[in-house]
Design a protein around this motif. Sequence first.
Motif, mmCIF file in Angstrom:
data_model
loop_
_atom_site.group_PDB
_atom_site.id
_atom_site.type_symbol
_atom_site.label_atom_id
_atom_site.label_comp_id
_atom_site.label_asym_id
_atom_site.label_seq_id
_atom_site.Cartn_x
_atom_site.Cartn_y
_atom_site.Cartn_z
ATOM 1 N N GLN A 35 29.591 42.441 90.611
ATOM 2 C CA GLN A 35 29.988 43.762 90.125
ATOM 3 C C GLN A 35 29.417 44.003 88.720
ATOM 4 N N SER A 36 28.606 43.084 88.246
ATOM 5 C CA SER A 36 28.028 43.135 86.892
ATOM 6 C C SER A 36 29.101 43.063 85.806
ATOM 7 N N ARG A 37 30.204 42.415 86.112
ATOM 8 C CA ARG A 37 31.282 42.197 85.143
ATOM 9 C C ARG A 37 31.108 40.787 84.568
ATOM 10 N N PHE A 38 29.979 40.612 83.870
ATOM 11 C CA PHE A 38 29.543 39.288 83.446
ATOM 12 C C PHE A 38 30.487 38.579 82.483
ATOM 13 N N PRO A 39 31.080 39.251 81.502
ATOM 14 C CA PRO A 39 32.010 38.521 80.618
ATOM 15 C C PRO A 39 33.206 37.946 81.384
ATOM 16 N N ALA A 67 23.779 34.390 80.639
ATOM 17 C CA ALA A 67 22.374 34.761 80.460
ATOM 18 C C ALA A 67 22.175 36.256 80.710
ATOM 19 N N ARG A 68 22.914 36.801 81.659
ATOM 20 C CA ARG A 68 22.831 38.242 81.915
ATOM 21 C C ARG A 68 23.392 39.046 80.753
ATOM 22 N N MET A 69 24.346 38.477 80.026
ATOM 23 C CA MET A 69 24.950 39.174 78.879
ATOM 24 C C MET A 69 24.126 38.993 77.610
ATOM 25 N N ASP A 70 23.774 37.731 77.315
ATOM 26 C CA ASP A 70 23.252 37.378 75.998
ATOM 27 C C ASP A 70 21.826 36.849 76.009
#
Length: 91
Positions: A35-39, A67-70
């Motif tokens: 869901q792209s709720r990476f945190p 990695a997707r976040m930062d």
Amino acid sequence: DLDLDGAASDFDEAWLRAPSVRPFLWQRGIALYFQSRFPEAADQFRSDVAVNPRNTEEAIWAFISEARMDGPSQARANFVQVDACLKTAFQ
């Protein structure tokens, strides 16, 4: 068809009903990731590794989420520590 919203919601409901199961809801982390709720996904995977330090798969999922976040460099610097006998495989 995948019902990611429903899956995440169901796992959240399980967590509310029995808070002690939260660290073991790795499937929730996968639903959150897609869901792209990476945190939230990274937090879920990290909590799983905290109770099962040999769980390299969840450590990798936490890395991918972060990695997707930062970015990969930052995620690598914060890689979840796994059992010492497995750690060398990831270095």
